[in-house]
Design a protein around this motif. Structure first.
Motif, PDB file in Angstrom:
ATOM      1  N   GLY A  85     -49.031  17.684  76.546  1.00  0.00           N
ATOM      2  CA  GLY A  85     -48.026  16.762  76.038  1.00  0.00           C
ATOM      3  C   GLY A  85     -48.395  16.068  74.749  1.00  0.00           C
ATOM      4  O   GLY A  85     -47.667  15.186  74.291  1.00  0.00           O
ATOM      5  N   TRP A  86     -49.514  16.449  74.144  1.00  0.00           N
ATOM      6  CA  TRP A  86     -49.957  15.776  72.924  1.00  0.00           C
ATOM      7  C   TRP A  86     -49.407  16.489  71.691  1.00  0.00           C
ATOM      8  O   TRP A  86     -49.268  17.705  71.657  1.00  0.00           O
ATOM      9  CB  TRP A  86     -51.483  15.719  72.875  1.00  0.00           C
ATOM     10  CG  TRP A  86     -52.039  14.709  73.847  1.00  0.00           C
ATOM     11  CD1 TRP A  86     -52.015  14.793  75.204  1.00  0.00           C
ATOM     12  CD2 TRP A  86     -52.654  13.467  73.524  1.00  0.00           C
ATOM     13  NE1 TRP A  86     -52.580  13.673  75.772  1.00  0.00           N
ATOM     14  CE2 TRP A  86     -52.994  12.836  74.755  1.00  0.00           C
ATOM     15  CE3 TRP A  86     -52.968  12.817  72.338  1.00  0.00           C
ATOM     16  CZ2 TRP A  86     -53.621  11.600  74.816  1.00  0.00           C
ATOM     17  CZ3 TRP A  86     -53.598  11.583  72.393  1.00  0.00           C
ATOM     18  CH2 TRP A  86     -53.916  10.980  73.625  1.00  0.00           C
ATOM     19  N   THR A  87     -49.092  15.675  70.679  1.00  0.00           N
ATOM     20  CA  THR A  87     -48.563  16.202  69.421  1.00  0.00           C
ATOM     21  C   THR A  87     -49.344  15.585  68.269  1.00  0.00           C
ATOM     22  O   THR A  87     -50.399  14.982  68.468  1.00  0.00           O
ATOM     23  CB  THR A  87     -47.069  15.863  69.276  1.00  0.00           C
ATOM     24  OG1 THR A  87     -46.908  14.438  69.247  1.00  0.00           O
ATOM     25  CG2 THR A  87     -46.266  16.439  70.439  1.00  0.00           C
ATOM     26  N   GLY A  88     -48.789  15.686  67.084  1.00  0.00           N
ATOM     27  CA  GLY A  88     -49.456  15.141  65.912  1.00  0.00           C
ATOM     28  C   GLY A  88     -48.954  13.758  65.540  1.00  0.00           C
ATOM     29  O   GLY A  88     -48.154  13.135  66.249  1.00  0.00           O
ATOM     30  N   VAL A  89     -49.452  13.263  64.417  1.00  0.00           N
ATOM     31  CA  VAL A  89     -49.035  11.975  63.868  1.00  0.00           C
ATOM     32  C   VAL A  89     -48.565  12.198  62.437  1.00  0.00           C
ATOM     33  O   VAL A  89     -48.766  13.269  61.857  1.00  0.00           O
ATOM     34  CB  VAL A  89     -50.187  10.945  63.882  1.00  0.00           C
ATOM     35  CG1 VAL A  89     -50.696  10.726  65.297  1.00  0.00           C
ATOM     36  CG2 VAL A  89     -51.328  11.390  62.963  1.00  0.00           C
ATOM     37  N   ARG A  90     -47.971  11.178  61.879  1.00  0.00           N
ATOM     38  CA  ARG A  90     -47.608  11.237  60.468  1.00  0.00           C
ATOM     39  C   ARG A  90     -48.009   9.928  59.803  1.00  0.00           C
ATOM     40  O   ARG A  90     -48.031   8.868  60.439  1.00  0.00           O
ATOM     41  CB  ARG A  90     -46.112  11.482  60.294  1.00  0.00           C
ATOM     42  CG  ARG A  90     -45.232  10.532  61.033  1.00  0.00           C
ATOM     43  CD  ARG A  90     -43.776  11.023  61.085  1.00  0.00           C
ATOM     44  NE  ARG A  90     -42.960  10.095  61.835  1.00  0.00           N
ATOM     45  CZ  ARG A  90     -42.442   8.981  61.329  1.00  0.00           C
ATOM     46  NH1 ARG A  90     -42.649   8.687  60.049  1.00  0.00           N
ATOM     47  NH2 ARG A  90     -41.714   8.171  62.074  1.00  0.00           N
ATOM     48  N   GLU A  91     -48.359  10.017  58.554  1.00  0.00           N
ATOM     49  CA  GLU A  91     -48.710   8.835  57.790  1.00  0.00           C
ATOM     50  C   GLU A  91     -47.433   8.149  57.316  1.00  0.00           C
ATOM     51  O   GLU A  91     -46.513   8.809  56.840  1.00  0.00           O
ATOM     52  CB  GLU A  91     -49.601   9.213  56.606  1.00  0.00           C
ATOM     53  CG  GLU A  91     -50.916   9.855  57.034  1.00  0.00           C
ATOM     54  CD  GLU A  91     -51.832  10.184  55.861  1.00  0.00           C
ATOM     55  OE1 GLU A  91     -51.490   9.801  54.715  1.00  0.00           O
ATOM     56  OE2 GLU A  91     -52.882  10.808  56.087  1.00  0.00           O
ATOM     57  N   VAL A  92     -47.378   6.826  57.488  1.00  0.00           N
ATOM     58  CA  VAL A  92     -46.183   6.074  57.119  1.00  0.00           C
ATOM     59  C   VAL A  92     -46.531   5.073  56.027  1.00  0.00           C
ATOM     60  O   VAL A  92     -47.691   4.708  55.824  1.00  0.00           O
ATOM     61  CB  VAL A  92     -45.571   5.350  58.337  1.00  0.00           C
ATOM     62  CG1 VAL A  92     -45.132   6.357  59.384  1.00  0.00           C
ATOM     63  CG2 VAL A  92     -46.551   4.354  58.938  1.00  0.00           C
ATOM     64  N   GLU A  93     -45.514   4.631  55.338  1.00  0.00           N
ATOM     65  CA  GLU A  93     -45.712   3.730  54.207  1.00  0.00           C
ATOM     66  C   GLU A  93     -46.288   2.399  54.682  1.00  0.00           C
ATOM     67  O   GLU A  93     -45.842   1.819  55.673  1.00  0.00           O
ATOM     68  CB  GLU A  93     -44.373   3.503  53.502  1.00  0.00           C
ATOM     69  CG  GLU A  93     -44.478   2.653  52.248  1.00  0.00           C
ATOM     70  CD  GLU A  93     -43.144   2.506  51.541  1.00  0.00           C
ATOM     71  OE1 GLU A  93     -43.060   1.662  50.633  1.00  0.00           O
ATOM     72  OE2 GLU A  93     -42.195   3.229  51.906  1.00  0.00           O
ATOM     73  N   PRO A 146     -47.473   4.815  72.928  1.00  0.00           N
ATOM     74  CA  PRO A 146     -48.196   6.063  72.667  1.00  0.00           C
ATOM     75  C   PRO A 146     -49.706   5.860  72.646  1.00  0.00           C
ATOM     76  O   PRO A 146     -50.204   4.760  72.407  1.00  0.00           O
ATOM     77  CB  PRO A 146     -47.686   6.464  71.278  1.00  0.00           C
ATOM     78  CG  PRO A 146     -47.347   5.156  70.626  1.00  0.00           C
ATOM     79  CD  PRO A 146     -46.806   4.294  71.725  1.00  0.00           C
ATOM     80  N   ARG A 147     -50.395   6.957  72.897  1.00  0.00           N
ATOM     81  CA  ARG A 147     -51.842   6.990  72.729  1.00  0.00           C
ATOM     82  C   ARG A 147     -52.184   7.831  71.507  1.00  0.00           C
ATOM     83  O   ARG A 147     -51.523   8.836  71.227  1.00  0.00           O
ATOM     84  CB  ARG A 147     -52.512   7.581  73.972  1.00  0.00           C
ATOM     85  CG  ARG A 147     -52.525   6.643  75.164  1.00  0.00           C
ATOM     86  CD  ARG A 147     -52.992   7.329  76.424  1.00  0.00           C
ATOM     87  NE  ARG A 147     -53.213   6.374  77.509  1.00  0.00           N
ATOM     88  CZ  ARG A 147     -53.367   6.711  78.782  1.00  0.00           C
ATOM     89  NH1 ARG A 147     -53.323   7.994  79.134  1.00  0.00           N
ATOM     90  NH2 ARG A 147     -53.570   5.787  79.699  1.00  0.00           N
TER      91      ARG A 147
END
Length: 757
Positions: free
Chosen positions: A176-184, A20-21
């Protein structure tokens, strides 16, 4: 200074084919004056490439590299002051790397985690002292890249039709771009790297493009190397170019069997315009490439190989009158380059590429002469210590230790300390101390050194010997069957106990250097007990050592295990006799090979050492050279005389361990060795022998360059030596009493008639 982090580990909402970018667009804050400095710190779950406003932030590749991620996730720091603008974009492309890609021969993936992630922060300092921080968080965007597949072992696939120009620049509006999520993520694992980054270290052009007997198009680069191919090409949209890589040819075709399950294949789909391809999320060990689907005619100018390894400064050189020996030395250098890719690996091509501890335990002195590897190996030793602490003092056979996560067959022995392999915890720091004179290395690693030595003490049998449990022993003894690399002539208890004696002595010396007098006395007593047990149980009344083979005598001499001069003299004579009886062919494996030439010359058998080095029949150091090798092989006969590949399941053509003989070449043939840590005092003592008429050797030390050049002329030995200012050198030449010189260039003459013949 430890940075103040405001970042979060972010992962794309979609995986985007494992590559991913991520991007973040923002504006510089106004009212604070000009930008004085901009610093980006970055790391990832996986590997990353970072850009600011379309430009790479650094020269590194495959960052953050491979460390023991459970305890150390290293971040890189970049000065990007020249890249920021009023409107700025941070762009990041991720790949699986070692974090999520498959590792080892078991085929296991996701050993450290199943999600890719990026953790980074750009700190922008203004003229008035204000700092603007732009950190990875939930406001970033994620999208697809042109990479559709990437694995360290298997290669990379790139579809140029998916390229989105401008994604790292302001104003991009691709689909085609979406969001991100914060991970532990535990930020306590963040560590500033001690070692250098992995970089593009050079380029090698093809020497030949030809057609194989099966009609395949093959490219020969003339050098077994590690890296990838890159090129610019134009063809029809959707056309596919496939590159397969191998170290050798067999029957005129790519010899891919040694790769085992590693596919080592890169695939490129053309866009229809002019495309540039460079697969930076993988690497291969290869000399040859098979190219299919190339539009038009493939020539030597069509593509190039990019050499990739850690950024290291060359410090030591060696050259002599024998061109086969020169090629051997070049092979050793290239073997180091290919396997010092972020950590010291065993091999760079098959489904392994692991940080085997035994290889670097014996090769560290050679490495520290050829290159400045202090920071590189110190970084790796931090991982070794972390793995060891988590395993109750057990030094694993690979660092990072991913084998602990892999399924093992029921008959596989329970992990335990292994002689020579686990000795890396002691021998590598000591090699760095001798080469660079930095006591900080010993201070940092002392707890690890002592922990290993104490653990092995607890493994000794009632006889005081290390003769219980599984041992690799004199691994890859040339007389062992191809599929029984452990079946050496040398008794494993003799090898292990000799290794422990050396380890206990070094640990005791380290303790005394650091002022730990109680520990020093303890380990000195341990060494004394081990030496006595060795003599009682392994040395016969006539001086014969159990198993009576070259390796046991080489180790006993080199490690000074024998307690009387008479036994040492017998061992030297017996070792020389065994070498002669074997017609000067090599008869040692991983344990004996690094030390046999030292043991011969240290006991007055320089002629046997020279003839062993110069032998060309198999097994020998020069046999691979006569077969066209450009790196050191794993086996003495990785390729058989008829040009077929060794039938063993484990065969590499780029394995530096057997190249540890270069340490003897530098010290005995070249004549340079330290008499004080870091070459604060040196010994100039070239030992010429039959088959080499001249040699020149040099080394950049912490105090300046030491060089020795000698030549034989008629009945005389002529020597020219340069010693750095402020450094004292003891000079020892044949037929002359030893004497001392100070810094400067000096010329000496000795009687060549007194040399070994």
């Amino acid at each position: 200074m430890t940075p103040t982090w405001h970042a979060a580990m972010i992962s794309p909402q979609q995986d985007f084919d494992g590559a991913p970018r991520l991007r973040k667009e923002f504006r510089l804050e106004e009212g604070h004056g000009a930008v004085v400095k901009a610093t980006l710190r970055a790391t990832a779950f996986g590997v990353y490439e970072a850009f600011i406003n379309g430009a790479p932030v650094g020269v590194d590749v495959l960052s953050p590299g491979w460390s023991s991620y459970e305890w150390r996730l290293r971040y890189r720091t970049y000065d990007v002051t020249a890249l920021v603008a009023p409107s700025t974009v941070i762009g990041v492309e991720l790949g699986n790397g070692w974090y999520r890609g498959r590792l080892a021969w078991h085929g296991e993936s996701n050993l450290y985690g199943s999600e890719l992630g990026f953790y980074g922060q750009l700190d922008i300092e203004y003229a008035d002292g204000h700092v603007q921080s732009v950190a990875s968080d939930g406001t970033w965007q994620a999208g697809p890249s042109a990479t559709t597949f990437n694995e360290i072992y298997d290669g990379q696939a790139i579809d140029a039709r998916r390229t989105q120009p401008g994604w790292t620049k302001p104003g991009f509006g691709g689909g085609g771009w979406t969001g991100v999520r914060e991970v532990e993520f535990d930020a306590g694992r963040l560590a500033e790297p001690v070692g250098p980054p992995v970089v593009r270290a050079g380029v090698v052009k093809p020497v030949r493009v030809f057609t194989s007997p099966a009609g395949k198009t093959l490219v020969d680069f003339g050098q077994n190397l590690v890296g990838w191919l890159r090129f610019t090409v134009q063809g029809g949209p959707g056309e596919v170019i496939t590159l397969r890589h191998a170290e050798v040819l067999e029957d005129g075709e790519l010899g891919v069997r040694p790769l085992r399950s590693a596919k080592a294949t890169d695939t490129f789909i053309l866009s229809g315009g002019q495309d540039f391809f460079e697969p930076t999320k993988t690497f291969h060990g290869f000399r040859y490439a098979e190219v299919t689907g190339w539009p038009g005619t493939l020539t030597e100018d069509s593509l190039e190989a990019v050499v990739v390894h850690s950024e290291l400064e060359r410090t030591g050189t060696f050259e002599c009158s024998n061109e086969l020996v020169n090629q051997l030395h070049r092979n050793i250098v290239w073997g180091l380059r290919g396997n010092f890719l972020d950590l010291p690996t065993d091999c760079p091509q098959r489904d392994e590429r692991l940080g085997w501890t035994g290889d670097i335990a014996v090769f560290a002195p050679t490495a520290a002469f050829l290159y400045d590897v202090k920071d590189f190996l110190q970084d790796w030793l931090l991982d070794l210590a972390a793995e060891q602490e988590a395993a109750d003092g057990l030094v694993p056979i690979t660092v990072p230790d991913i084998l602990k996560y892999c399924p093992q067959p029921p008959e596989f022995p329970k992990p335990e300390s292994s002689a020579l392999w686990s000795e890396a915890s002691v021998w590598v720091p000591w090699a760095l101390w001798e080469a660079y004179g930095d006591v900080g290395v010993l201070e940092n690693q002392y707890a690890s050194m002592a922990s290993h030595t104490r653990r092995v003490e607890g493994l000794l049998s009632p006889t005081g010997l290390w003769d219980q449990g599984f041992q690799f022993g004199d691994w890859l003894d040339p007389d062992a069957a191809p599929d029984e690399p452990w079946a050496a002539k040398a008794d494993t208890g003799v090898v292990a106990t000799a290794c422990l004696y050396r380890t206990a002595c070094i640990t005791a010396q380290t303790a005394r250097l650091l002022g730990k007098t109680d520990d020093a006395a303890y380990f000195e007593q341990l060494a004394g007990r081990v030496r006595a047990s060795f003599a009682e149980h392994y040395v016969a009344a006539d001086g014969t050592i159990r198993s009576d083979c070259t390796t046991v005598y080489a180790l006993a001499i080199a490690f000074d295990v024998l307690h009387t001069e008479g036994l040492r003299e017998f061992a030297g004579n017996r070792l020389a006799e065994l070498v002669r009886d074997n017609n000067y062919r090599v008869s040692t494996g991983f344990a004996g090979t690094p030390f046999i030439t030292h043991a011969l010359t240290d006991t007055g058998h320089a002629d046997e050492a020279y003839r062993l080095l110069l032998e060309e029949s198999c097994p020998s150091w020069l046999y691979p050279v006569t077969m066209g090798a450009t790196t050191v092989w794993e086996r003495w006969d990785s390729m058989l005389p008829d040009g077929t590949i060794n039938p063993g399941e484990m065969t590499s053509f780029n394995h530096y361990a057997l190249g540890a003989v270069a340490d003897w070449m530098h010290k005995a043939v070249g004549g340079i060795r330290p008499l004080a840590p870091g070459y604060g005092k040196v010994r100039i003592a070239p030992l010429p022998g039959v088959g080499i008429d001249w040699a020149r050797t040099s080394l950049k030390t912490p105090h300046g360059t030491v060089s020795v050049e000698w030549r034989l002329d008629g009945g005389a030995l002529h020597v020219e030596a340069t010693v750095p200012d402020g450094v004292e050198a003891d000079v020892d030449l044949p037929g002359r009493e030893p004497f001392t010189v100070q810094g400067g260039t000096h010329r000496f003459t000795a009687d060549a008639g007194l040399l070994a013949t």
